[in-house]
Design a protein around this motif. Sequence first.
Motif, PDB file in Angstrom:
ATOM      1  N   CYS A  29     -45.955 -68.208 -25.834  1.00 25.09           N
ATOM      2  CA  CYS A  29     -45.780 -66.771 -26.138  1.00 25.09           C
ATOM      3  C   CYS A  29     -44.556 -66.574 -27.027  1.00 25.09           C
ATOM      4  N   GLU A 184     -40.455 -70.140 -21.921  1.00 25.79           N
ATOM      5  CA  GLU A 184     -41.847 -69.698 -21.730  1.00 25.79           C
ATOM      6  C   GLU A 184     -41.972 -68.730 -20.556  1.00 25.79           C
ATOM      7  N   SER A 188     -43.316 -65.090 -21.499  1.00 27.44           N
ATOM      8  CA  SER A 188     -44.616 -64.694 -20.930  1.00 27.44           C
ATOM      9  C   SER A 188     -44.437 -63.621 -19.854  1.00 27.44           C
TER      10      SER A 188
END
Length: 204
Positions: A29, A184, A188
């Motif tokens: 992401c 991450e 995310s």
Amino acid sequence: KRVGVLISGSGTNLQSLIDYTRDVSNNSCAEILLVISNKDSVQGLKRAKQAGINTKVINHTEYKSREEFDEAVSLSLEAAGVEIVCLAGFMRILSSDFVKKWHGRLLNIHPSLLPSFKGANAHKLVLESNVRISGCTVHFVAEEVDAGAILIQESVPVYPNDTESTLSERVKKVEHKAFPKALELVASEAVSLKPGGKLEWKHY
Ligand SMILES: Nc1nc2ccc(CNc3ccc(C(=O)NCCCC(=O)O)cc3)cc2c(=O)[nH]1
Ligand SMILES: N[C@@H]1O[C@H](COP(=O)(O)O)[C@@H](O)[C@H]1O
């Protein structure tokens, strides 16, 4: 999520963040848009350029105060639309205005198992204390140095004949796994930092 990375040196952590976010099998992401260094001609800048990432040198010696340097850094990050900032071997203490502005979106990697061995010479303190386990910590940055909420830690053994360079080499190997994982989690939105400074884990 648009990511900016602040560096001061070799940039091996920067490289691990670049490699992880660009490996499509990770479905990351996060996308690194800008690398800022407070020092010119460090290897980390070459790594960013080789990856085709925008770089900027903001030299702290050209600013009258810490706050003005920090403001210049913050403006560059905002101009690039950065949403998350990673400190990857960035060796300047950030003022409280900067930390407040980027609260919950500012990550740092420290080469010891915090809260033990805070500061700029963690490996030296580890060796002097004769502990048998060390490692790294990725944490949200708080005003108090190396005291922010801990996201991820990885451990390594410390051997009797270790030197700062043999230990830092072993710790860096796990840093390069821990930092991308932590980024991450934040990118995310699996984890976020609540105003009080505690973590909120959504997907566990
Ligand atoms: N407010 C805040 N800002 C930080 C800036 C960098 C790092 C990275 N880890 C660092 C930890 C310690 C230092 C340090 O003591 N450097 C020598 C003094 C350099 C200078 O005059 O600036 C630098 C980075 C962590 C923090 C943090 O936890 N909180
Ligand atoms: N903050 C510490 O400074 C070092 C930076 O190394 P690099 O990422 O520039 O290679 C790393 O050991 C990190 O833990």
